[in-house]
Design an enzyme around this catalytic site. Structure first.
Site, PDB file in Angstrom:
ATOM      1  N   SER A 129       0.933   1.686   2.838  1.00  0.00           N
ATOM      2  CA  SER A 129       1.342   3.095   3.276  1.00  0.00           C
ATOM      3  C   SER A 129       0.629   3.639   4.436  1.00  0.00           C
ATOM      4  O   SER A 129      -0.106   3.110   4.690  1.00  0.00           O
ATOM      5  CB  SER A 129       1.105   4.072   2.032  1.00  0.00           C
ATOM      6  OG  SER A 129       0.949   5.376   2.427  1.00  0.00           O
ATOM      7  N   TYR A 154      -4.906   8.018  -3.353  1.00  0.00           N
ATOM      8  CA  TYR A 154      -3.542   7.131  -3.322  1.00  0.00           C
ATOM      9  C   TYR A 154      -3.781   6.230  -2.190  1.00  0.00           C
ATOM     10  O   TYR A 154      -3.404   5.151  -2.195  1.00  0.00           O
ATOM     11  CB  TYR A 154      -2.434   8.236  -3.000  1.00  0.00           C
ATOM     12  CG  TYR A 154      -0.856   7.565  -2.423  1.00  0.00           C
ATOM     13  CD1 TYR A 154      -0.238   6.568  -3.248  1.00  0.00           C
ATOM     14  CD2 TYR A 154      -0.595   7.668  -1.083  1.00  0.00           C
ATOM     15  CE1 TYR A 154       0.847   5.877  -2.930  1.00  0.00           C
ATOM     16  CE2 TYR A 154       0.620   6.784  -0.670  1.00  0.00           C
ATOM     17  CZ  TYR A 154       1.336   6.174  -1.563  1.00  0.00           C
ATOM     18  OH  TYR A 154       2.313   5.371  -0.905  1.00  0.00           O
TER      19      TYR A 154
END
Length: 332
Positions: A129, A154
């Site tokens: 990501s 995350y």
């Protein structure tokens, strides 16, 4: 070629499965169909795949963070390569439910590395990501930048996935490619993401939450461009030749940004949404949220140089395409 896709009922996963099946690649899809957002949307994506891809797509419901269940489901399945897209997504939700991220993104990623290792697959592509860039202020973000300061759990799990992958590439010479996605949007998207939330609220005449007073920039990347990059990577495993790969590894492990290579002002996107929805947006101006970043901007030189990747969909085309799909899907 037969490809295993995790997160096959998800946004990117289902779009990738459709693309691969359309070119004649056999796809085995797995997903646990969790209720992070409405399961009905995931089922609708799967129904589309079953209808349009026929026997090129098979699906199994399983949680890949459960190794015993994963092995049982895959026992009779053969596949040559893996695209591991399944994960617990969402920066803000990781603050509310951290354990879900550890289970899916850490344990689950390790399980998929073990599957790839023991099945001796030709290549595993996995989702990282753009969140790994955290508080970096140098723009655009390059795969050569240090990413040691994540701003959310995350992001930390995605960085950890890259580190685990580097280890497996070293120990087992397993060809791996990690992809740092930048703000993906488009048809069949996720209801927890900005494009869906804003479209829904504007059409309903409700106020949209605009963080940091609207002073936000994102490298919005249309899903078809994302999938083109994933397919290019899948078809090109990194060589085990001791030479540095994108991201700096000398193992058979590459890291690439996949973005649109344009950092767009949030207010510009809102203007396009207003035009497509035929309504002015009511805006609730809010401060920056914890774990969020002000700007993202992808340097895609590495994937362009190595694989010829070039996004083709600007927001003036992609945003209207999403709104048109959203209206059709919701019968508006």
């Amino acid at each position: 070629m037969r490809v295993l896709i995790t997160g096959a009922a998800g946004f990117i996963g289902s779009t990738l499965a459709h693309r691969l099946a359309a070119r004649g690649t056999d796809v085995v899809g797995i997903d646990n169909l969790n209720d992070y957002y409405p399961v009905s949307l995931k089922q609708d994506r799967l129904n589309r795949l079953r209808k349009e891809c026929g026997d090129k797509f098979v699906f199994h419901k399983v949680d890949f963070s459960d190794m015993a269940a994963l092995n049982a489901v895959l026992a009779d399945e053969k596949f040559d390569r893996i695209v591991h897209l399944g994960a617990q997504a969402g920066v803000r939700y990781s603050i509310e439910n951290p354990h879900a991220y550890v289970q899916a993104n850490l344990v689950g990623h390790l399980n998929m590395l073990e599957v790839a290792r023991h099945r001796e697959v030709e290549h595993m592509v996995y989702a990282s990501s753009s969140s790994v860039y955290g508080g970096n202020t140098k723009l655009p973000f390059s795969v050569d930048d240090r990413v040691d300061h994540p701003l959310s759990l995350y992001a930390a799990t995605k960085k950890a996935d890259e580190l685990m992958s580097e280890t497996y590439a070293n120990l087992y010479r397993l060809p791996l490619t990690g992809l740092r996605f930048f703000t993906v949007y488009g048809p069949w998207g996720r209801p927890d993401m900005m494009m869906w939330i804003f479209t829904k609220k504007i059409l309903a005449g409700e106020a949209i939450p605009v963080f940091n007073g609207g002073n936000m920039y994102r490298d919005f990347t249309y899903v078809d461009d994302i999938v083109s990059g994933v397919v290019a990577c899948l078809d090109s495993p990194p060589s085990d030749n001791g030479e540095p790969k994108a991201g700096g590894s000398i193992q058979p492990h590459a890291l690439y940004n996949i973005g649109n290579h344009r950092s767009e002002h949030l207010m510009k996107v809102i203007e396009i949404l207003e035009a497509e929805c035929g309504k002015k947006a009511q805006m609730e101006m809010l401060p920056m949220q914890a774990g969020d970043v002000e700007k993202t901007y992808a340097d895609i030189d590495a994937i362009h140089s190595d694989l010829g990747y070039q996004p083709t969909t600007p927001i003036k085309v992609g945003v209207p395409a999403f709104v048109a799909w959203y209206r059709e899907y919701n019968g508006l």
